[in-house]
Design an enzyme around this catalytic site. Structure first.
Site, PDB file in Angstrom:
ATOM      1  N   THR A 413       0.856  -1.201   0.000  1.00 21.96           N
ATOM      2  CA  THR A 413       0.000   0.000   0.000  1.00 21.96           C
ATOM      3  C   THR A 413       0.883   1.240   0.000  1.00 21.96           C
ATOM      4  OG1 THR A 413      -1.663  -1.227   1.263  1.00 21.96           O
ATOM      5  CG2 THR A 413      -1.950   1.138   1.163  1.00 21.96           C
ATOM      6  N   THR A 431      -3.927   1.207  -2.773  1.00 21.03           N
ATOM      7  CA  THR A 431      -3.229  -0.062  -2.648  1.00 21.03           C
ATOM      8  C   THR A 431      -3.587  -1.029  -3.768  1.00 21.03           C
ATOM      9  OG1 THR A 431      -2.864  -1.921  -1.117  1.00 21.03           O
ATOM     10  CG2 THR A 431      -5.088  -1.029  -1.224  1.00 21.03           C
ATOM     11  N   GLU A 452      -6.797  -7.952  -3.634  1.00 21.60           N
ATOM     12  CA  GLU A 452      -7.524  -7.414  -2.485  1.00 21.60           C
ATOM     13  C   GLU A 452      -8.514  -8.399  -1.867  1.00 21.60           C
ATOM     14  OE1 GLU A 452      -6.893  -4.802  -0.925  1.00 21.60           O
ATOM     15  OE2 GLU A 452      -5.669  -3.664  -2.320  1.00 21.60           O
ATOM     16  N   SER A 478     -10.786  -3.481   5.274  1.00 20.21           N
ATOM     17  CA  SER A 478      -9.458  -2.918   5.059  1.00 20.21           C
ATOM     18  C   SER A 478      -8.961  -2.263   6.339  1.00 20.21           C
ATOM     19  CB  SER A 478      -9.510  -1.872   3.935  1.00 20.21           C
ATOM     20  OG  SER A 478      -8.293  -1.154   3.856  1.00 20.21           O
ATOM     21  N   GLY A 499       1.054  -0.527   5.067  1.00 17.58           N
ATOM     22  CA  GLY A 499       1.478  -1.503   6.050  1.00 17.58           C
ATOM     23  C   GLY A 499       0.460  -2.537   6.450  1.00 17.58           C
TER      24      GLY A 499
END
Length: 595
Positions: A413, A431, A452, A478, A499
């Protein structure tokens, strides 16, 4: 509860139809005449500010500000540049969350550009026959690819609050992709760490492994295919990748991953269709807000868990005077509050279109008081901490429910923060999930597809009531935490970080450092970090652990946590832009006019 509505405006397409393209409205910068961007962690001055992880991206955003663009214009321009220079972290094959303070109204707005699952996704798609797929196998697959939302986010942000067209916003990045950028150690090492799987996809191999190996530091990396794709988006907007030839290429790549026939990797096909791409919508959501020691901390609501988790942890910490504690006690309380908030995050937060997320109660003072009474000054709560009951009835410290597990979340990201001379501020995290995403480049288009959907729980981790299981059209939970802090109703600080799940703790610890421990912003951001997510605590080198271990904390060493970017408004028309001094190779903080 969260209010959500799709955003569907298209004013800039009319400008293009009339021939009023970016080239006629504002001249694009001369790439060859531009001085080489600088990599610096702190800049103070006026006229506007940009902080990102990359000097090219910060320079392109700064150029937009210097030419009269606002914070939204600069954010989109910088994000597009990060898609060139940080292709393993972000890009048009992914999604993100956009938080904007609008000076004209004093309101904070948020756009949810998170990826969505295809309509064919089912609760057991990652657990055929009841057994979860190996995580690495799920990552490098078409099955993990969500419908991307980044181009649509750029389009909606510009249409709602920007002052320039998509054409102008992408001009600098188109040039950057064509002329290339200088490879640094971070780009080389990220390429090298992905080399085995990149090599199994001819299009990925051709782009990122010239001559069969990672590009050497100091060489120039060019991506003409991405420049061409950006040109299509500049002309046609987000429709360029949700309909037409690019959309067809994306779907073919997802459904029939172009793996080398000689590779022995199992690469599962995905479920995405052109109808899924065409149906994608950016959603405007209510921001989360928490009062913390007189400050208003705004964040992103579900499906992000960033706003609720940072907010709940701050609400717990507000019950204690951290500024009066020694360092050990202050950090002990920070770690305990983080563990508690993560327990509730894992139990209650998911896509609000699919599950009832109790946002108001998670951020209520009553719930925070009930959870805070668990914290002891001389002992560590047993891990994992059980979730609480955000039910509106708060009387003490009742036993929690089933301890929650956590689905893996990639450490990649990227984040950027911008502010302009008029007082507008953007905090934007975007990201493609894991470093390198799915590992699959769309042939001829120059960008990686995300993974994702691995942010979903593969199986039920909550004893029968997991809010983050896959489903048709669902947005996975998320940890992205773009944050804007107001003081006396005016923007004071904006920040965020990459992160994975450590994003939340990076933002939280930076706020604690700045607000409670009296550190200035550069010190607060650069300080050694620890991340407690309701398990063992990760700690960077330099984070002192001995006295915390004596209280019962356990630590696992990690090289680095996050790569934050922040801007503080100094109150006199001046800004302090701050980026990482060393993490991820060091970031780039810029202001239009330096002091």
């Amino acid at each position: 509860m969260t209010r959500a509505r799709p955003v569907r405006t298209r004013w800039w397409t009319l400008l293009v139809a009339l021939g009023l393209t970016a080239a006629t409205l504002v001249a694009a910068p001369d790439a060859e005449a531009r001085t080489r961007p600088v990599r610096q962690p702190v800049a103070v001055g006026s006229g506007g500010a940009v902080a990102t992880v990359d000097p090219e991206a910060s320079a392109i955003g700064l150029d937009v500000l210097a030419r009269g663009g606002n914070a939204v214009d600069a954010a989109v321009a910088s994000a597009a540049a990060l898609g060139v220079t940080e292709p393993y972290s972000a890009g048009i094959g992914g999604g993100g969350f956009f938080v904007f303070y609008e000076a004209a109204t004093g309101e904070v707005h948020t756009l949810d550009g998170r990826e969505t699952a295809p309509a064919a996704m089912r609760v057991d798609s990652f657990a055929p026959g009841g057994s979860a797929l190996p995580f690495a196998e799920a990552v490098t697959s078409g099955l993990s690819v969500g419908v991307p939302g980044t181009p649509a986010t750029w389009e909606e942000a510009l249409e709602r609050w920007g002052t320039i067209t998509m054409n102008r916003a992408l001009a600098g990045s188109i040039q950057l992709a064509r002329r290339g950028f200088e490879v640094d150690e971070t780009f080389r090492s990220q390429t090298e760490s992905n080399a085995d799987r990149f090599a199994d996809f001819p299009a990925t191999r051709e782009l990122f492994l010239p001559d069969g190996e990672a590009p050497a530091v100091g060489t120039r990396f060019r991506n003409p295919d991405l420049a061409d794709t950006y040109r299509l988006i500049a002309r046609e907007g987000a429709d360029a990748i949700t309909t037409g030839p690019v959309a067809e290429d994306i779907v073919e790549t997802v459904q029939q991953p172009p793996v080398d026939p000689a590779a022995d990797r199992v690469v599962r096909p995905g479920l995405m269709t052109t109808a899924d791409l065409a149906a994608y919508e950016v959603v405007e959501r209510e921001p989360t807000v928490s009062d913390y020691r007189g400050l208003e901390v705004y964040g992103m609501g579900p499906p992000s868990s960033g706003g609720t988790t940072v907010g709940e942890a701050l609400n717990v910490l507000e019950r204690f005077d951290l500024s009066a504690m020694d360092r050990t006690q202050a950090l002990h309380h920070y770690l305990e509050a983080s563990a508690i908030a993560f327990a509730d995050r894992n139990r209650y937060v998911g896509d609000p279109a699919s599950v009832d997320v109790p946002v108001e109660e998670l951020l209520s003072d009553g719930f925070a008081a009930e959870r805070a009474c668990l914290v002891e000054p001389d002992a560590v709560l047993p891990r994992p901490v059980a979730p609480g009951s955000p039910d509106g009835s708060y009387t003490g410290c009742p036993d929690g429910g089933i301890p929650g597990g956590e689905s893996p979340e990639g450490p990649s990201t990227t984040h950027l923060t911008t502010a302009d001379r008029w007082g507008n501020v953007v905090s934007y995290t975007l990201t493609i999930e894991s470093t390198g995403g799915s590992g699959i480049v769309v042939p001829g288009r120059g960008f990686l597809l995300n993974n994702e959907l691995t942010d979903f729980s593969f199986t039920d981790t909550q004893g029968g009531d997991d809010p983050n299981l896959p489903g048709p059209g669902k947005r996975p939970r998320s940890s992205m935490s773009p944050t804007i802090v107001l003081r006396d109703g005016e923007p004071w600080l904006a920040l965020g970080s990459p992160g994975g799940a450590t994003i939340i703790t990076t933002v939280l610890q930076t706020l604690v450092n700045r607000v409670d421990l009296g550190q200035d912003l550069p010190t607060a951001l650069a300080a050694p970090r620890a991340s407690q997510r309701n398990g063992t605590t990760q700690a960077e080198p330099g984070f002192e652990t001995a006295e915390l271990q004596a209280l019962g904390h356990t630590f696992t060493p990690t090289a680095e946590l996050g790569a934050a970017a922040a801007v503080e408004l100094l109150g006199d028309g001046r800004f302090q832009a701050v980026a990482e001094p060393t993490r991820r190779g060091g970031g780039s903080a810029r202001v239009v006019e330096e002091d």
